[in-house]
Scaffold this motif. Structure first.
Motif: not given
Length: 237
Positions: A56-79
């Motif tokens: 599950v890939t994430v592209l963030c702005w430096p020093g900013d983890n907003l999109m990691i929070h958004a990515a958690v919802e897209q993650c599932g078993e085995g990712d």
């Protein structure tokens, strides 16, 4: 910077990924023709752990983890969460709280081309991580990025759903369309290495097993005794 969150991308076969998990990154990379390695930039925060999963890939702005929070919802078993930033960043964008949320969703680990923190807690939790840096520096949550788009780490293109293998030696990506052939190639390489291991245990030399004496001759490498080498004025100690 605007962004996009792509849902339900295609993924590598779960069966193939499970089979790839039996092989180390060195074997996988060699089996693929010495390709797929993320290089020296990412190191594990633990030892003696090997994982394989789908990205599950994430592209963030430096020093900013907003999109990691958004990515958690897209993650599932085995990712496996794979994070990078639009320009170099060593801030600790990922830590224990993210790991807790991801573990609940069956995620196998994180690979982040930025900073990671709470490494002791991550080891206690048993949540593996590979990162470009370890840093207590925190982050903001203010800038748009993207989830499940192609990203680049260490010169490798990683697409959502590609297979990721990670261990003490580093991280390797296998394109999702090629996992089945990668498994076959890994099996063949493992069999070849097992035969070589047995031969070496019996005393055979790599010079003979791999026909390297002929290579030395072709390259003009000669054998000289210590006396000959000294007499030729090449020894100064």
């Amino acid at each position: 910077m605007s962004g996009v969150i792509v849902t339900n991308p295609p993924k590598a076969s779960a069966k193939d990924v499970a089979q790839l998990s039996a092989y180390g990154t060195a074997t996988v990379s060699e089996a693929l023709g010495r390709t797929g390695s993320f290089g020296l930039g990412l190191r594990p925060v633990q030892q003696d752990v090997r994982i394989a999963g789908t990205a599950v890939t994430v592209l963030c702005w430096p020093g900013d983890n907003l999109m990691i929070h958004a990515a958690v919802e897209q993650c599932g078993e085995g990712d496996i969460l794979v994070v990078t930033t639009t320009s170099p960043c060593t801030d600790g964008l990922f830590g224990e709280l993210f790991a807790t949320a991801l573990e609940h969703r069956g995620v196998r680990g994180v690979v982040i081309d930025a900073g990671i923190r709470d490494t002791s807690e991550l080891r206690q939790l048993g949540f593996p991580g590979w990162s470009a840096a370890v840093s207590p520096q925190g982050s903001v949550k203010a800038t748009a990025g993207s989830v499940n788009v192609p990203v680049v780490i260490g010169g490798q293109i990683i697409r959502p759903g590609d297979a990721i293998v990670a261990d003490d030696d580093g991280v390797v990506v296998v394109p999702r369309e090629h996992t089945a052939e990668a498994v076959v190639a890994c099996e063949a390489r493992e069999a070849k290495e097992a035969a070589a291991r047995y031969a070496f245990q019996e005393g055979q030399l790599g010079l003979d097993r791999y026909g390297l004496r002929e290579t030395l001759v072709r390259l003009g490498v000669t054998y000289q005794t210590y006396e000959e080498y000294s007499a030729n004025g090449q020894h100064h100690a």
